[in-house]
Design a protein around this motif. Structure first.
Motif, PDB file in Angstrom:
ATOM      1  N   VAL A   1       0.857  -1.177   0.000  1.00 60.40           N
ATOM      2  CA  VAL A   1       0.000   0.000   0.000  1.00 60.40           C
ATOM      3  C   VAL A   1       0.899   1.233   0.000  1.00 60.40           C
ATOM      4  N   ASP A   2       0.726   2.125  -0.978  1.00 60.33           N
ATOM      5  CA  ASP A   2       1.513   3.353  -1.016  1.00 60.33           C
ATOM      6  C   ASP A   2       1.143   4.245   0.159  1.00 60.33           C
ATOM      7  N   MET A   3       2.178   4.800   0.801  1.00 62.11           N
ATOM      8  CA  MET A   3       1.952   5.717   1.910  1.00 62.11           C
ATOM      9  C   MET A   3       2.247   7.152   1.482  1.00 62.11           C
ATOM     10  N   PHE A   4       2.753   7.335   0.272  1.00 66.71           N
ATOM     11  CA  PHE A   4       3.137   8.658  -0.216  1.00 66.71           C
ATOM     12  C   PHE A   4       2.391   8.918  -1.516  1.00 66.71           C
ATOM     13  N   ASP A   5       1.663  10.023  -1.578  1.00 63.88           N
ATOM     14  CA  ASP A   5       0.891  10.369  -2.759  1.00 63.88           C
ATOM     15  C   ASP A   5       1.751  11.246  -3.675  1.00 63.88           C
ATOM     16  N   SER A   6       2.433  10.625  -4.609  1.00 62.15           N
ATOM     17  CA  SER A   6       3.349  11.337  -5.508  1.00 62.15           C
ATOM     18  C   SER A   6       2.635  12.390  -6.338  1.00 62.15           C
ATOM     19  N   ASN A   7       1.467  12.069  -6.854  1.00 65.18           N
ATOM     20  CA  ASN A   7       0.734  13.026  -7.689  1.00 65.18           C
ATOM     21  C   ASN A   7       0.358  14.275  -6.905  1.00 65.18           C
ATOM     22  N   LYS A   8      -0.121  14.086  -5.699  1.00 59.95           N
ATOM     23  CA  LYS A   8      -0.482  15.235  -4.858  1.00 59.95           C
ATOM     24  C   LYS A   8       0.752  16.062  -4.539  1.00 59.95           C
ATOM     25  N   PHE A   9       1.846  15.381  -4.224  1.00 60.87           N
ATOM     26  CA  PHE A   9       3.095  16.068  -3.911  1.00 60.87           C
ATOM     27  C   PHE A   9       3.559  16.911  -5.098  1.00 60.87           C
ATOM     28  N   LEU A  10       3.548  16.329  -6.286  1.00 59.55           N
ATOM     29  CA  LEU A  10       4.015  17.038  -7.478  1.00 59.55           C
ATOM     30  C   LEU A  10       3.098  18.193  -7.880  1.00 59.55           C
ATOM     31  N   SER A  11       1.814  18.101  -7.587  1.00 57.55           N
ATOM     32  CA  SER A  11       0.887  19.169  -7.973  1.00 57.55           C
ATOM     33  C   SER A  11       0.750  20.265  -6.910  1.00 57.55           C
ATOM     34  N   THR A  12       1.353  20.072  -5.764  1.00 53.35           N
ATOM     35  CA  THR A  12       1.283  21.066  -4.687  1.00 53.35           C
ATOM     36  C   THR A  12       2.372  22.109  -4.880  1.00 53.35           C
ATOM     37  N   SER A  13       2.034  23.380  -4.673  1.00 52.19           N
ATOM     38  CA  SER A  13       3.055  24.437  -4.759  1.00 52.19           C
ATOM     39  C   SER A  13       3.643  24.678  -3.363  1.00 52.19           C
ATOM     40  N   PHE A  14       4.913  25.004  -3.339  1.00 52.93           N
ATOM     41  CA  PHE A  14       5.637  25.253  -2.095  1.00 52.93           C
ATOM     42  C   PHE A  14       6.374  26.579  -2.206  1.00 52.93           C
ATOM     43  N   HIS A  15       6.650  27.190  -1.080  1.00 52.82           N
ATOM     44  CA  HIS A  15       7.519  28.365  -1.053  1.00 52.82           C
ATOM     45  C   HIS A  15       8.468  28.207   0.133  1.00 52.82           C
TER      46      HIS A  15
END
Length: 187
Positions: free
Chosen positions: A41-55
């Motif tokens: 079971v994946d515990m890390f959502d790669s798609n969500k991580f990549l689509s999230t903006s950070f500063h």
């Protein structure tokens, strides 16, 4: 295991500064005659991580010792930010270069009768590095990169480290803390 029992096992790959970082978690989906079948079971959502903006994470530090050098002497503040990987690599490279300079300096100075070439190289290394320790060299680079306001040159960072060493160290400690905490989710 009886077929109705469920077993969860956490698997940790690698490590993080604050302990193990869970990547995947196998789960026992079912059992067939004493054999276990694991479902990953994946515990890390790669798609969500990549689509999230950070500063960058920032912090404003009040520095009363330097108030006469700020326009608003009542509220002298210095804003620093966390570093990205490339910037952190530049800090580590500055430390590494300084350690190599010191090693070369020690090697060259151990010769009893230096040749003209050795003497020239020794003078160049000494003029390039002065008396700066490797840790300080890294922190100088760090403060130049991470200072948001005021933006500073290496010359200012060096003078700050010499004249106000605890302010210099506090600011670079804050940069290290911010870097460790990572970026902030932005909008």
């Amino acid at each position: 295991f009886p077929s109705h029992d469920i077993l969860c096992i956490k698997v940790f790959w690698g490590s993080h500064a604050h302990g193990p970082f869970p990547i995947r978690q196998p789960r026992l989906a079912q059992s067939h005659r004493n054999s276990l079948v694991l479902k990953e079971v994946d515990m890390f959502d790669s798609n969500k991580f990549l689509s999230t903006s950070f500063h960058p994470r920032t912090e404003t530090v009040r520095i009363l010792q330097l108030k006469e050098f700020f326009p608003d002497q009542e509220n002298p503040v210095w804003t620093v930010r966390g570093l990205e990987a490339q910037e952190l690599a530049a800090v580590r490279l500055a430390r590494f270069k300084r350690r190599n300079q010191l090693a070369a300096l020690n090697t060259l100075s151990s010769f009893t009768a230096p040749t003209a070439a050795r003497q020239a190289m020794l003078e160049k290394i000494i003029s390039m590095s002065g008396e700066v320790e490797a840790e300080v060299a890294g922190r100088l680079e760090m403060l130049c990169i991470a200072s948001v306001e005021p933006k500073i040159s290496m010359e200012v960072a060096v003078k700050l480290s010499q004249i106000y060493p605890t302010v210099f160290w506090s600011l670079t400690d804050m940069v290290t803390t911010l870097t460790d905490q990572g970026a902030v989710v932005g909008e």
